[in-house]
Design a protein around this motif. Structure first.
Motif, PDB file in Angstrom:
ATOM      1  N   GLY A 105     -45.340   7.825 -17.016  1.00 14.58           N
ATOM      2  CA  GLY A 105     -44.438   7.036 -17.841  1.00 14.58           C
ATOM      3  C   GLY A 105     -45.124   5.818 -18.433  1.00 14.58           C
ATOM      4  O   GLY A 105     -44.911   5.469 -19.607  1.00 14.58           O
ATOM      5  N   PHE A 106     -46.006   5.184 -17.649  1.00 11.07           N
ATOM      6  CA  PHE A 106     -46.735   4.013 -18.150  1.00 11.07           C
ATOM      7  C   PHE A 106     -47.705   4.399 -19.269  1.00 11.07           C
ATOM      8  O   PHE A 106     -47.934   3.615 -20.198  1.00 11.07           O
ATOM      9  CB  PHE A 106     -47.494   3.337 -17.007  1.00 11.07           C
ATOM     10  N   LYS A 107     -48.273   5.594 -19.181  1.00 11.33           N
ATOM     11  CA  LYS A 107     -49.168   6.063 -20.244  1.00 11.33           C
ATOM     12  C   LYS A 107     -48.397   6.246 -21.552  1.00 11.33           C
ATOM     13  O   LYS A 107     -48.908   5.927 -22.631  1.00 11.33           O
ATOM     14  CB  LYS A 107     -49.831   7.379 -19.831  1.00 11.33           C
ATOM     15  N   ARG A 108     -47.184   6.756 -21.445  1.00  8.19           N
ATOM     16  CA  ARG A 108     -46.358   6.914 -22.654  1.00  8.19           C
ATOM     17  C   ARG A 108     -46.023   5.547 -23.253  1.00  8.19           C
ATOM     18  O   ARG A 108     -46.038   5.366 -24.470  1.00  8.19           O
ATOM     19  CB  ARG A 108     -45.077   7.685 -22.324  1.00  8.19           C
ATOM     20  N   TYR A 109     -45.708   4.589 -22.367  1.00  7.90           N
ATOM     21  CA  TYR A 109     -45.444   3.231 -22.846  1.00  7.90           C
ATOM     22  C   TYR A 109     -46.652   2.682 -23.600  1.00  7.90           C
ATOM     23  O   TYR A 109     -46.519   2.033 -24.639  1.00  7.90           O
ATOM     24  CB  TYR A 109     -45.122   2.297 -21.675  1.00  7.90           C
ATOM     25  N   SER A 110     -47.851   2.936 -23.055  1.00 10.42           N
ATOM     26  CA  SER A 110     -49.068   2.426 -23.665  1.00 10.42           C
ATOM     27  C   SER A 110     -49.278   3.006 -25.062  1.00 10.42           C
ATOM     28  O   SER A 110     -49.665   2.289 -25.991  1.00 10.42           O
ATOM     29  CB  SER A 110     -50.273   2.751 -22.775  1.00 10.42           C
TER      30      SER A 110
END
Length: 344
Positions: free
Chosen positions: A255-260
């Motif tokens: 999920g954090f990668k998508r945010y990035s």
């Protein structure tokens, strides 16, 4: 416009060293009409740990008198009980690998042999020698001697109590990994339970987490987790099938990668949930792993995850001459039964 208000800031000086100013600056500060600019520079984490460790020396005399005696240069009752000394000596002499260089079928030299035997019979030991004399080899075999002679280890699976083990530290990751590489050549490496704890700065290079908006560059060769050491690394274990929380961690990180990619930042609640999950996963892996030996730098030895989950029986500090005294105190305040310092 708005009325300009005067702000009074009260600064507390905690040491005379911090209060030193030049005579020129002092003259200006004493002038009521003059103004000055104050820059507050946060103390780096390693130095905060050293400072906290030194402050704690006054309180640990009861729980860990050995550390305070070493720090203050007091006389140390080095000998362990005669019964314990005989028992440890008998156990290590029954295992020929204690005194045989791995993987060669070659014995330690007389001085190395004597150093190992002397160390297991004492609470405090210094091993000194010039470069190339086999000090780290001696340290590796001493660590294995402690593993063999320790009476028992806490059973794996009990997450309610800290683990007891041997801890091997050094001033740098390289000094620690050199000895870990020696253990990889041990004939019975599959029977040894080893844990390598890297600093958060290295772990963040592989798993940036929610506090970083982009994936960091590949770490340099001297500040990375070797591929040969990955199976022992804490940050790898908490994301493996050995950890019950690994699916949750991996899901959060995706999920954090998508945010990035979308140039977004996770919410404070998401960041807090991630930090709590990582903390619980580390606690699970450390406390249920039933490890024989833990490798980390001296500074990392005072991190919360180490202090809260590990009670080392013996501590070995390699390349001790390469670090300052406060840094060594960060680590040796943990060990209650034995400390060995190795260096030039």
């Amino acid at each position: 416009g708005k009325e300009r208000l005067n702000t009074i800031v009260h600064m507390k000086i905690i040491s005379k060293e911090a209060a030193r100013v030049s005579s020129f600056m002092k003259a200006h500060l004493e002038n009521v009409k003059s103004t000055c600019e104050i820059q507050i520079i946060p103390l780096d984490l390693p130095y905060r740990r050293m400072y906290r460790s030194l402050l704690s020396l006054r309180y640990i005399a009861t729980n860990n008198p050995l550390c305070q005696q070493i720090a203050l240069g007091k006389a140390i009752n080095k000998k362990i009980s005669a019964h314990s000394a005989r028992k440890r000596t008998t156990l290590i002499k029954q295992d020929r690998l204690v005194f045989t260089v791995w993987p060669k079928d070659q014995c330690l030299n007389d001085k190395q042999h004597k150093s190992v035997l002397t160390a297991v019979r004492n609470k405090f030991q210094l091993i000194q020698g010039p470069p190339g004399t086999g000090k780290s080899v001696t340290g590796a075999h001493l660590a294995y001697a402690f593993i063999v002679s320790n009476p028992s280890y806490k059973s794996g699976g009990d997450i309610s109590t800290k683990i007891n083990c041997v801890m091997y530290c050094g001033p740098s990751n390289k000094s620690v990994d050199v000895v870990l590489d020696m253990f990889l050549k041990h004939p019975n490496i599959k029977d040894l339970r080893i844990l390598r704890i890297y600093s958060k700065s290295i772990e963040n290079k592989y798993h940036p987490g929610p506090h970083s908006s982009k994936v960091l560059a590949k770490p340099s060769s001297d500040q990375e987790c070797s591929k040969d050491h990955k199976e022992f690394a804490l940050h790898v274990k908490i994301r493996s099938k050995d950890c019950s929380l690994s699916p949750e961690i991996l899901k959060m990180e995706e999920g954090f990668k998508r945010y990035s990619k979308e140039n977004k930042l996770p919410s404070p609640l998401e960041r807090r949930a991630y930090s709590d999950t990582i903390k619980n996963a580390q606690r699970e892996i450390i406390r249920t792993g039933n490890y024989h030996i833990v490798f980390c730098t001296c500074n990392e030895a005072s991190s919360v995850r180490v202090v809260d989950n590990i009670e080392p029986i013996q501590l070995i500090i390699d390349e001790a001459a390469m670090e300052n005294e406060p840094e060594s105190k960060v680590a040796d305040k943990l060990a209650s039964e034995h400390v060995t310092l190795i260096g030039d």
